[in-house]
Design a protein around this motif. Sequence first.
Motif, short mmCIF file in Angstrom:
data_model
loop_
_atom_site.label_atom_id
_atom_site.label_comp_id
_atom_site.label_asym_id
_atom_site.label_seq_id
_atom_site.Cartn_x
_atom_site.Cartn_y
_atom_site.Cartn_z
N GLU A 250 0.83 -1.19 0.00
CA GLU A 250 0.00 0.00 0.00
C GLU A 250 0.87 1.26 0.00
O GLU A 250 2.07 1.20 0.30
CB GLU A 250 -0.92 0.02 1.22
N THR B 134 4.07 2.17 2.60
CA THR B 134 4.56 1.01 3.36
C THR B 134 6.06 0.79 3.21
O THR B 134 6.60 -0.17 3.77
CB THR B 134 3.82 -0.27 2.95
N GLN C 22 1.90 -0.61 -6.13
CA GLN C 22 0.72 -0.58 -5.27
C GLN C 22 -0.22 -1.73 -5.66
O GLN C 22 -0.09 -2.30 -6.75
CB GLN C 22 0.03 0.77 -5.39
N PRO C 23 -1.19 -2.07 -4.81
CA PRO C 23 -2.09 -3.19 -5.09
C PRO C 23 -2.85 -3.07 -6.41
O PRO C 23 -3.32 -4.08 -6.94
CB PRO C 23 -3.06 -3.16 -3.90
N GLU C 24 -2.94 -1.87 -6.95
CA GLU C 24 -3.63 -1.71 -8.23
C GLU C 24 -3.00 -2.54 -9.34
O GLU C 24 -3.67 -2.93 -10.29
CB GLU C 24 -3.65 -0.22 -8.64
N GLN D 154 3.99 -9.52 -0.56
CA GLN D 154 3.06 -8.47 -0.17
C GLN D 154 3.54 -7.83 1.13
O GLN D 154 3.61 -8.50 2.17
CB GLN D 154 1.66 -9.06 0.03
N ARG E 105 3.23 -5.82 4.46
CA ARG E 105 2.12 -5.57 5.39
C ARG E 105 2.44 -4.35 6.25
O ARG E 105 3.61 -3.95 6.38
CB ARG E 105 1.89 -6.80 6.27
N ILE F 79 1.18 2.28 8.93
CA ILE F 79 1.82 2.71 7.69
C ILE F 79 3.02 3.60 8.03
O ILE F 79 2.85 4.66 8.65
CB ILE F 79 0.83 3.49 6.79
#
Length: 301
Positions: free
Chosen positions: A51, A54, A164-166, A188, A190, A231
Amino acid sequence: MYLYHFGLRELPFTLTPNTSFYLGLKPHDEALAVLLTALKTGEGFLKVIGEVGTGKTLLCRKVLNEIPEHFVTAYIPNPYLNPDELRRSVAVELGVKQAQRMSAQLLTQRIQTRLLELHSQGHSVVLIVDEAQALPAESLEALRLFTNLETESRKLLQVVMFAQPELNDRLAEDNFRQLRQRITFSYQLRPMTSSEVESYINHRLSVAGYKGAALFPTQICKQLTKASKGIPRLVNVICHKMLMLGYGEGQYQLTEKHLKMAVNDTEDTVKFSRFNVKWAFVALGTVLLGLGTGAILGGIW
């Protein structure tokens, strides 16, 4: 500025990805280990997703600093490039002469020739793309075609994407299935836990020169974790504002009041309920005005 007040050599919570402040927390160390291991085994496509805020860019710079010497790296920090611009950027990074002037066909040949030359010298080549979610669709396909360049035993070019997750959403589309199937390792990132946030804060303060008693008590760190969602970027912003508030009041111990004021003045945080947000904005604004807004904001934004 609060540096002298708290006995600091430098600002501990700037937003610039500075590897001297890197702390080997579990999510980042795991990602670093996965990347370095996968690169050493010659895997073609690698992906790190996280994200906003991060620590992807910090991790990217850490990889660039720690990658073994036999690797040659090409780094693309701004991937919003069409396929031709992407190829030319890669060529420049690899040291292809006059890359901006030659035709697209000749450029592709020169890139392959350069990769073969580096391979014959015992080098491995890795292309690192930051903010890869911004790559246009055609450029994602061009990126896949890069990995077609290979010898009988290994790829001539490995690709690492930080995104990013996109990016996952885009790669799930059917037209990207060839690229998706070539991604051999993925990680990923976290958010941090409350104990990690406390270690993170104390580490950055120590690197910045702080030697006194704990400025951020454990209970404050727990609340800060909830407010920031763990974050790192939001932790930095909140801590910076708390230090400004403490200095503005002449205090050496940060309190829940400082935390609430900083959190409710910061975008994208979990706000404290039953707290006068308008008062927090006014109070923090008064401190900023008293300290010299330009000097303070220039240190972090």
